[in-house]
Design an enzyme around this catalytic site. Structure first.
Site, PDB file in Angstrom:
ATOM      1  N   HIS A  64       0.707  -1.177   0.018  1.00  0.00           N
ATOM      2  CA  HIS A  64      -0.113   0.026  -0.115  1.00  0.00           C
ATOM      3  C   HIS A  64       0.695   1.266   0.020  1.00  0.00           C
ATOM      4  O   HIS A  64       2.073   1.129   0.131  1.00  0.00           O
ATOM      5  CB  HIS A  64      -1.037  -0.095   1.419  1.00  0.00           C
ATOM      6  CG  HIS A  64      -0.259   0.146   2.486  1.00  0.00           C
ATOM      7  ND1 HIS A  64      -0.029   1.173   3.307  1.00  0.00           N
ATOM      8  CD2 HIS A  64       0.212  -0.858   3.353  1.00  0.00           C
ATOM      9  CE1 HIS A  64       0.749   0.913   4.404  1.00  0.00           C
ATOM     10  NE2 HIS A  64       0.558  -0.288   4.429  1.00  0.00           N
ATOM     11  N   CYS A 120       2.678  -4.959   6.968  1.00  0.00           N
ATOM     12  CA  CYS A 120       2.423  -4.752   5.584  1.00  0.00           C
ATOM     13  C   CYS A 120       3.541  -4.045   4.996  1.00  0.00           C
ATOM     14  O   CYS A 120       4.322  -3.750   5.587  1.00  0.00           O
ATOM     15  CB  CYS A 120       0.980  -4.100   5.525  1.00  0.00           C
ATOM     16  SG  CYS A 120      -0.351  -4.863   5.686  1.00  0.00           S
TER      17      CYS A 120
END
Length: 518
Positions: free
Chosen positions: A401, A420
Site C-alpha cells: 500500500h 504490511c
C-alpha cells in the site's frame, strides 16, 4: 575439504578423490542375487529419512544394482562441485569408506546420491521449522525416478547440475560464495578496529586496514590500493570506494565511517561466506518455474523489484514489518488495486495503540468505530493506506500500500511497519501495472482525481513474493549484504550447524510513535 573449512563448524571425513577412484576402480561388480538377498537388512541400517528414496530407486531398477566404476567416477566429479553450493561434500560422500566395504557400497552410494540430490533440489532443512510463517511454493522433485533415468541415459552429471536453481540470482550468488571462500583461504582481510567516526578529509591509522578491505571486496581497484598503500589520509578516491561499500550494505552512502559502517566493516570474509551459504539454502527451497510477471519484495533489504517478461524493469524502496511485527515469507496472487482505500484497523492494533488514546485521537486522525466495533480510518490524505492499496488474495491481512509517512523511505533501516509493505511512489507504481490496459488506467486516474474509493482489476494475476535475502547479487554483479534484522539467519544457521557472527543492525532514525499504519 571438510565441514570446518566450509564454515559449518564440525569436522568430517576429508575426501581424497584420487585414492578413492583408484580403490573403486578395483572393486568387483556386486552380484545381483547377493545384493537383493541382503537389500532389506542393509536398507534398514540407513538413516530413516533416506530409506524410502533408496527403496524407490531399486523398485524402479527391478532390484538391479546401478553403480559401476565409471558411474562412481562421475559421482566423484559431482561431489567435487559441492562447494559451489556451499555444501560440504564430506557430509554426503565417503568414497574411501565405500571402497573399503564393497558389500554395502551399492546401497550406501545410492543413499549418498539421493541425499545430496534432495538437498540440491529442495534444501537441507524444511523452511517451516526455521520461520514462523513461511508460505511459498516449494520445489519438489521425484529424486528416485530422476536418478534412475539419469543413470540409464548416462546423464548423471547433467541431472545433478540441474537440481539446484539455475537462475542468475542463484548462480551469481554461488560464484560470490566461491570468491569469499578464496578470500578466506588467502587469509581474509585485516580486522577493522572499531572507534570514532572517520570523517572525509581527515587522517586515521585505520586507513591501511580499510584500503585492504575495500580492495578485497572490489569496492576499490587493486591499482588504487597499491597507490594508497601506507597512506593515512581519507581522501576523495577512498571516500568514493566507501560509498560503494555503504550502498552494497544498505547503509547511508554519505562517505562518513560511523558506527553502522564500522560494524559492517567488522565482518570477516568467513562471516560473509557463511551468510551467503544461508541464502543459497533459502533459494533451494523455492520452486524453479517463476511467473515472468511478478513483484518481489526483499524484506531484509526493504526493496521491491517488479519483473516483466522475466526481467527486472522497476524497483522501489519499501517499508516492511518491524522486528516485533515481521513481514512473513509469502507468495500470493494479486489482481486488483483500490484507489483511495479506507483502512479497517486490525483489532490488535486498535486495542493496543488507538482506542487507549481516546475519542480525540480518533477524530484527529479521521477515524471512527463502526457498528461492528471495528475502528475504521476514512479514505483521504490522513489514511494510513495512502491513496492506493494492492490487494493480495488470502494473505493473512498482509498487503502492499501507499502511505502518508514518506520520511521512512529515506532511512537505511526500513523495518518499521506492522507487517504490511509500504511502497514508495505507490500511485505511480499502480499506474505502471495498469498501463497495458488504457481503460483500466483511465478508471484509476479518474478515481485519483475525484478521490473516490474505487477497485480496479488488473485483468491478470501478478505473483507477489515476500522474501528474506540477506545476501544477494545487485544490479552491478556485486554481492550485497544486509544485516539479519529479523534474526532469521541466526535461526537457520543453528539448524544447519553453521556458526555465524554477523554485525548488529543500527537503526538510523527514531521510531514514530504516531505511526500506527499497517
Amino acid at each position: 575439504m571438510n565441514r570446518r573449512e566450509l564454515g559449518f563448524g564440525v569436522a568430517t571425513t576429508t575426501l581424497t578423490l584420487g585414492a578413492a577412484s583408484s580403490a573403486l576402480a578395483q572393486t568387483r561388480p556386486v552380484d545381483p542375487q547377493v545384493f537383493i538377498a541382503g537389500f532389506d537388512a542393509q536398507a534398514g541400517r540407513l538413516p530413516e529419512a533416506v530409506q524410502a528414496d533408496v527403496r524407490a530407486v531399486y523398485q524402479l531398477t527391478g532390484g538391479k544394482p546401478i553403480w559401476t566404476a565409471d558411474r562412481l567416477r562421475v559421482l566423484q566429479e559431482v561431489a567435487a562441485g559441492a562447494e559451489r553450493h556451499a555444501l560440504p561434500a564430506g557430509d554426503f560422500f565417503d568414497f574411501v569408506g565405500l571402497a573399503a566395504d564393497p558389500g554395502s557400497a551399492e546401497i550406501r552410494t545410492t543413499a549418498a546420491a539421493v541425499t545430496y540430490a534432495r538437498v540440491l533440489a529442495e534444501g537441507r532443512v524444511r523452511p517451516e521449522t526455521v520461520e514462523d510463517l513461511w508460505e511459498m511454493q516449494k520445489n519438489s522433485v521425484d529424486i528416485p525416478r530422476g536418478l534412475t533415468q539419469a543413470v540409464s541415459a548416462n546423464q548423471l552429471s547433467q541431472w545433478f547440475d540441474n537440481l539446484a536453481p539455475t537462475d542468475i540470482g542463484y548462480t551469481n550468488l554461488s560464484a560470490g560464495y566461491a570468491r569469499y571462500r578464496r578470500i578466506t583461504r588467502a587469509g581474509g582481510w585485516p580486522a577493522f578496529r572499531q572507534g570514532g567516526t572517520i570523517e572525509p578529509g581527515t587522517s586515521d591509522n585505520r586507513i591501511p586496514a580499510l584500503v585492504a578491505r575495500l580492495v578485497a571486496e572490489g569496492d576499490l581497484s587493486a591499482s588504487a590500493g597499491e597507490r594508497l598503500k601506507g597512506n593515512l589520509a581519507y581522501g576523495s578516491e577512498l571516500q568514493q570506494a566507501v560509498r560503494s561499500f555503504q550502498t552494497r550494505h544498505g547503509l547511508g552512502s554519505d562517505g562518513r565511517i560511523g558506527p553502522g559502517t564500522q560494524r559492517s566493516l567488522g565482518a570477516t570474509a568467513e562471516d560473509r561466506a557463511r551468510q551467503i551459504a544461508l541464502n543459497l539454502e533459502r533459494r533451494r527451497w523455492l520452486k524453479r518455474d517463476l511467473n515472468p510477471e511478478r513483484i518481489e519484495v526483499n524484506t531484509a533489504a526493504a526493496i521491491m523489484v517488479y519483473w516483466k517478461d522475466g526481467k527486472p524493469v522497476h524497483s522501489n524502496r519499501v517499508v516492511v514489518g518491524s522486528v516485533e511485527n515481521q513481514t512473513p515469507s509469502l507468495e500470493k496472487p494479486f489482481a486488483s488495486v483500490v484507489a483511495n482505500p479506507p483502512w479497517t484497523v486490525p483489532m490488535g492494533i486498535a486495542r493496543r495503540e488507538i482506542l487507549p488514546k481516546g475519542p480525540g485521537y480518533l477524530a484527529a486522525h479521521d477515524m471512527y468505530v463502526n457498528a461492528d466495533g471495528w475502528v475504521v480510518q476514512r479514505a483521504g490524505p490522513q489514511s494510513s493506506l495512502g491513496y492506493v492499496k494492492f490487494e493480495l488474495r488470502d494473505s493473512y491481512a498482509i498487503f502492499l500500500h501507499d502511505t502518508p509517512s514518506k520520511g521512512a523511505f529515506n532511512l537505511s533501516v526500513r523495518q518499521r511497519s506492522h507487517g504490511c509493505v509500504r511502497v514508495q511512489n505507490a500511485v505511480e507504481f499502480a499506474r505502471l501495472l495498469l498501463q497495458p490496459d488504457p481503460a483500466k488506467l483511465a478508471q484509476f486516474d479518474t478515481a485519483q482525481d475525484n478521490r473516490q474509493t474505487t477497485r480496479v482489476t488488473t485483468g491478470r494475476e501478478i505473483a507477489v513474493r515476500l522474501l528474506y535475502w540477506t545476501a544477494f547479487v545487485d544490479g552491478q554483479g556485486r554481492v550485497a549484504f544486509r544485516e539479519d534484522v529479523y534474526q532469521r539467519d541466526a535461526k537457520l544457521a543453528q539448524a544447519l550447524g553453521i556458526a555465524v557472527n554477523l554485525p548488529r543492525v543500527i537503526a538510523d532514525g527514531p521510531s514514530d510513535a504516531n505511526d500506527v499504519g499497517p
